[in-house]
Structure formats: C-alpha cells, structure tokens
Design a protein around this motif. Structure first.
Motif, mmCIF file in Angstrom:
data_model
loop_
_atom_site.group_PDB
_atom_site.id
_atom_site.type_symbol
_atom_site.label_atom_id
_atom_site.label_comp_id
_atom_site.label_asym_id
_atom_site.label_seq_id
_atom_site.Cartn_x
_atom_site.Cartn_y
_atom_site.Cartn_z
ATOM 1 N N TYR A 44 14.829 7.988 -7.021
ATOM 2 C CA TYR A 44 13.706 7.671 -5.984
ATOM 3 C C TYR A 44 12.190 7.593 -5.504
ATOM 4 C CZ TYR A 44 17.906 10.212 -3.605
ATOM 5 O OH TYR A 44 18.823 10.890 -2.642
ATOM 6 N N GLN A 45 11.901 7.908 -6.943
ATOM 7 C CA GLN A 45 10.540 7.485 -7.355
ATOM 8 C C GLN A 45 11.318 6.452 -8.707
ATOM 9 O OE1 GLN A 45 11.740 10.978 -7.075
ATOM 10 N NE2 GLN A 45 10.491 11.587 -5.130
ATOM 11 N N LYS A 46 11.086 7.061 -9.785
ATOM 12 C CA LYS A 46 11.229 5.635 -10.236
ATOM 13 C C LYS A 46 11.887 3.823 -9.590
ATOM 14 C CE LYS A 46 12.319 3.461 -15.218
ATOM 15 N NZ LYS A 46 12.786 3.853 -16.039
ATOM 16 N N GLY A 47 12.599 3.913 -8.685
ATOM 17 C CA GLY A 47 12.935 3.025 -8.339
ATOM 18 C C GLY A 47 12.337 2.861 -7.351
ATOM 19 N N ALA A 48 11.516 3.571 -6.405
ATOM 20 C CA ALA A 48 10.416 2.758 -6.250
ATOM 21 C C ALA A 48 9.043 2.638 -6.719
ATOM 22 C CB ALA A 48 9.236 4.154 -5.259
ATOM 23 N N TRP A 49 8.943 2.688 -7.632
ATOM 24 C CA TRP A 49 7.732 2.063 -8.740
ATOM 25 C C TRP A 49 8.289 0.846 -8.838
ATOM 26 C CZ3 TRP A 49 2.713 1.753 -10.165
ATOM 27 C CH2 TRP A 49 1.963 2.617 -10.000
ATOM 28 N N VAL A 50 9.035 0.866 -9.473
ATOM 29 C CA VAL A 50 9.808 -0.997 -10.081
ATOM 30 C C VAL A 50 9.373 -1.434 -8.419
ATOM 31 C CG1 VAL A 50 12.132 -1.824 -10.966
ATOM 32 C CG2 VAL A 50 11.657 0.535 -11.385
ATOM 33 N N LEU A 51 9.592 -1.463 -7.794
ATOM 34 C CA LEU A 51 9.417 -2.123 -6.418
ATOM 35 C C LEU A 51 8.325 -2.259 -6.359
ATOM 36 C CD1 LEU A 51 12.171 -0.474 -4.032
ATOM 37 C CD2 LEU A 51 12.051 -2.889 -4.751
ATOM 38 N N HIS A 52 7.144 -1.232 -5.783
ATOM 39 C CA HIS A 52 5.616 -1.627 -6.404
ATOM 40 C C HIS A 52 5.513 -2.360 -7.279
ATOM 41 C CE1 HIS A 52 1.385 0.419 -5.258
ATOM 42 N NE2 HIS A 52 1.356 0.778 -6.385
ATOM 43 N N SER A 102 18.947 2.041 -2.609
ATOM 44 C CA SER A 102 18.603 2.494 -1.065
ATOM 45 C C SER A 102 17.266 3.672 -1.620
ATOM 46 C CB SER A 102 20.305 2.965 -0.992
ATOM 47 O OG SER A 102 20.993 3.704 -1.448
ATOM 48 N N GLU A 103 17.577 4.372 -2.169
ATOM 49 C CA GLU A 103 17.080 5.626 -2.546
ATOM 50 C C GLU A 103 15.356 5.142 -2.953
ATOM 51 O OE1 GLU A 103 18.279 7.920 -0.771
ATOM 52 O OE2 GLU A 103 19.732 6.755 -0.749
ATOM 53 N N GLY A 104 15.104 4.059 -3.964
ATOM 54 C CA GLY A 104 14.021 4.054 -3.763
ATOM 55 C C GLY A 104 13.198 3.073 -3.492
ATOM 56 N N PHE A 105 14.264 1.964 -2.042
ATOM 57 C CA PHE A 105 13.999 1.360 -1.055
ATOM 58 C C PHE A 105 12.999 2.146 0.235
ATOM 59 C CE2 PHE A 105 15.477 -1.836 -3.013
ATOM 60 C CZ PHE A 105 15.546 -3.718 -2.530
ATOM 61 N N ALA A 106 13.931 3.058 0.739
ATOM 62 C CA ALA A 106 13.083 4.089 0.985
ATOM 63 C C ALA A 106 11.954 4.894 0.523
ATOM 64 C CB ALA A 106 14.519 5.814 1.738
ATOM 65 N N THR A 107 11.945 5.126 -0.672
ATOM 66 C CA THR A 107 10.850 6.426 -1.274
ATOM 67 C C THR A 107 9.871 5.325 -0.778
ATOM 68 O OG1 THR A 107 12.004 7.451 -2.372
ATOM 69 C CG2 THR A 107 9.687 6.999 -2.752
ATOM 70 N N TYR A 108 9.784 4.104 -1.677
ATOM 71 C CA TYR A 108 8.873 2.877 -1.435
ATOM 72 C C TYR A 108 8.458 2.775 -0.089
ATOM 73 C CZ TYR A 108 4.965 -0.800 -2.748
ATOM 74 O OH TYR A 108 4.949 -1.565 -3.372
ATOM 75 N N LEU A 109 8.911 2.522 0.920
ATOM 76 C CA LEU A 109 9.381 1.962 2.175
ATOM 77 C C LEU A 109 8.344 2.965 2.555
ATOM 78 C CD1 LEU A 109 12.232 0.203 3.085
ATOM 79 C CD2 LEU A 109 9.592 -1.107 2.704
ATOM 80 N N THR A 110 8.471 4.226 2.590
ATOM 81 C CA THR A 110 7.845 5.246 3.286
ATOM 82 C C THR A 110 6.384 5.243 2.537
ATOM 83 O OG1 THR A 110 9.198 6.958 3.599
ATOM 84 C CG2 THR A 110 7.546 7.370 3.425
ATOM 85 N N GLY A 111 5.819 4.509 1.120
ATOM 86 C CA GLY A 111 4.980 4.694 0.840
ATOM 87 C C GLY A 111 4.180 3.512 1.890
ATOM 88 N N LEU A 112 4.778 2.479 1.578
ATOM 89 C CA LEU A 112 4.322 1.413 2.526
ATOM 90 C C LEU A 112 3.661 1.689 3.735
ATOM 91 C CD1 LEU A 112 5.874 -2.086 1.266
ATOM 92 C CD2 LEU A 112 3.887 -0.902 0.517
ATOM 93 N N TYR A 113 4.737 2.375 4.688
ATOM 94 C CA TYR A 113 3.995 3.235 6.081
ATOM 95 C C TYR A 113 2.916 3.660 6.216
ATOM 96 C CZ TYR A 113 3.815 5.601 9.843
ATOM 97 O OH TYR A 113 3.215 5.915 11.568
ATOM 98 N N LEU A 114 3.027 4.975 5.108
ATOM 99 C CA LEU A 114 1.665 5.549 4.800
ATOM 100 C C LEU A 114 0.405 4.596 4.444
ATOM 101 C CD1 LEU A 114 2.284 8.465 2.626
ATOM 102 C CD2 LEU A 114 2.456 8.827 5.158
ATOM 103 N N GLU A 115 0.324 3.425 4.252
ATOM 104 C CA GLU A 115 -0.575 2.690 3.602
ATOM 105 C C GLU A 115 -0.837 2.507 4.591
ATOM 106 O OE1 GLU A 115 -1.681 -1.237 0.626
ATOM 107 O OE2 GLU A 115 0.428 -2.084 1.339
ATOM 108 N N HIS A 116 -0.247 1.718 5.568
ATOM 109 C CA HIS A 116 0.213 1.069 6.370
ATOM 110 C C HIS A 116 -1.097 1.763 7.442
ATOM 111 C CE1 HIS A 116 0.006 -1.273 10.630
ATOM 112 N NE2 HIS A 116 1.109 -0.202 11.457
ATOM 113 N N ALA A 117 -0.506 2.919 7.870
ATOM 114 C CA ALA A 117 -1.100 4.449 8.923
ATOM 115 C C ALA A 117 -2.513 4.761 8.511
ATOM 116 C CB ALA A 117 -0.037 5.213 8.792
ATOM 117 N N ARG A 118 -2.050 4.790 7.014
ATOM 118 C CA ARG A 118 -3.701 5.613 6.726
ATOM 119 C C ARG A 118 -4.397 4.778 6.050
ATOM 120 N NH1 ARG A 118 -0.517 11.530 5.621
ATOM 121 N NH2 ARG A 118 0.460 11.475 7.502
#
Length: 222
Positions: A72-80, A11-27
């Motif tokens: 959070y952050q490592k979970g996001a990195w695993v998804l990345h 849950s938390e890694g997904f939320a953290t990574y998807l935030t990053g992907l939104y930033l990529e989409h927007a910026r």
C-alpha cells in the motif's frame, strides 16, 4: 490484476498513490505532500519491525501476511518516485499503456517495468531492483555550514542504515533563498558538496518537495 500475491502492489499501491494524486488535483500540491509524508512515516514504522521484507516478497507462506504497509504505502511511494524518474508525461503515458496492454489479463512487476521502459525510453532495471526487490530504504543524516567567503553552504549527507547504500537523488534547499532546490546524487555512504547560499540561511532542508522515500534529518554543523 497482478500475476500473483508478490505483485500485490500493482493494485494496492496504484490505488493508494492515485488517491494522493486526486488530493493534489482537488486541493493542491500541499495536500499530496502531506499525504506522502504520512505514508513515508508509515513505511518507516513498518520497516522498523519488518526489516527483511521487500516490496515484491516471494518468500511468504501466508498471503494474508502480505496485506501490510508494503504493497500500500511503499507501493505508492515507488510510483511517486517513478513519476519523478521518468517525468509526468511519460508517467501518465506509461500508466495508460500498461492498462491498455494488460486489460483483462494478469501482469507482474516485470511487465509493468517493461511498459514504462518502452514508453519512457529509459532503462529502469536499477530503479525497480532497488525499490521493489531490495528491502528497506535509506536513512540519511545531513549536516551543513555556511561558507560566507564563498557564498555557499557546505552540505554533507551520510547514509546510516546498516544495509548497503542506496543510490538516490536528494533535494536540498537553503531556507530563505529564492533559488530552486539543488539535487545531490548520493551514490555511496557519504558525500560532501556545496550549494549556493549568498546569505547564511536559517536552516537547510532535505527533500523539501517530498520526493524521496527515506528517513531524513538535517542539522547545522557545530
């Protein structure tokens, strides 16, 4: 919802990574690279003080202790890194299939892996074991020199962490060259290889596209 506290990253890694992907989409891509670079620094700082804690931690006694950088952050990195491993189309198809299959249910890391394997057609056991069951990440020190006669750069990469070597793809790019980054598959403690460098570059960069969870340094060989 994750099947238990050890799988909090689902849950938390997904939320953290998807935030990053939104930033990529927007910026743009640079925003995601900046976001993941900061997350990588946070993971390294946490690991320096908590070197024995894997992403999926089944040894905890207090669930509150799991509310740290790992899920959070490592979970996001695993998804990345998984995104890179299976490709963009399979990654998004896998996420959709995962949420469809486990809607209103509980899921574990093994369940998520099974879905991603089904969708991608890849065996992801080694990837998930390395990044979710094993503590830490690689620490990679690189050196390079230019071989003018061959029109190449000789690159040596060494894993210097105390733990056993990780098996990772490392992108390397000579600055000033128009060529795409070369990928070095680092399977053991050390590897030396050559990449095209028609002219002597000002520097050689490791992981220029911010694709690998690792502590990285590179210098010109003396």
């Amino acid at each position: 919802t994750e099947a238990g506290w050890p799988h909090l990253w689902l849950s938390e890694g997904f939320a953290t990574y998807l935030t990053g992907l939104y930033l990529e989409h927007a910026r743009g891509e640079a925003a995601l690279s900046k976001y993941m670079t900061k997350a990588r620094q946070q993971v390294a700082k946490f690991h320096a003080k908590n070197s024995g804690e894997p992403l999926v931690d089944t040894t905890f006694s207090d669930p509150n202790a799991l509310l740290n950088t790992n899920p959070y952050q490592k979970g996001a990195w695993v998804l990345h890194m998984l995104h890179r491993e299976v490709g963009t189309d399979a990654f998004w198809a896998g996420l959709r299939a995962y949420y469809d299959r486990y809607r209103h249910q509980n899921a574990s890391t093994r369940d998520f892996r099974a879905v991603m394997e089904d969708v991608s057609g890849q065996d992801l056991e080694a990837f998930f074991d390395q990044w979710t069951r094993r503590p830490g990440h690689p620490v990679i020190e690189g050196t390079w020199r230019h071989d003018a006669a061959a029109g190449e750069c000789v690159v040596t990469l060494r894993q210097t962490q105390d733990a056993a070597p990780f098996r990772v793809p490392v992108e390397v790019k000579a600055e000033g060259e128009n060529a795409s980054p070369a990928t070095i598959n680092l399977q053991g403690r050390e590897r030396t290889t050559r990449i095209d460098c028609a002219e002597a570059p000002s520097s050689v960069a490791l992981d220029p596209n911010v694709q690998l969870l690792a502590e990285l340094s590179m210098r010109r060989a003396e």
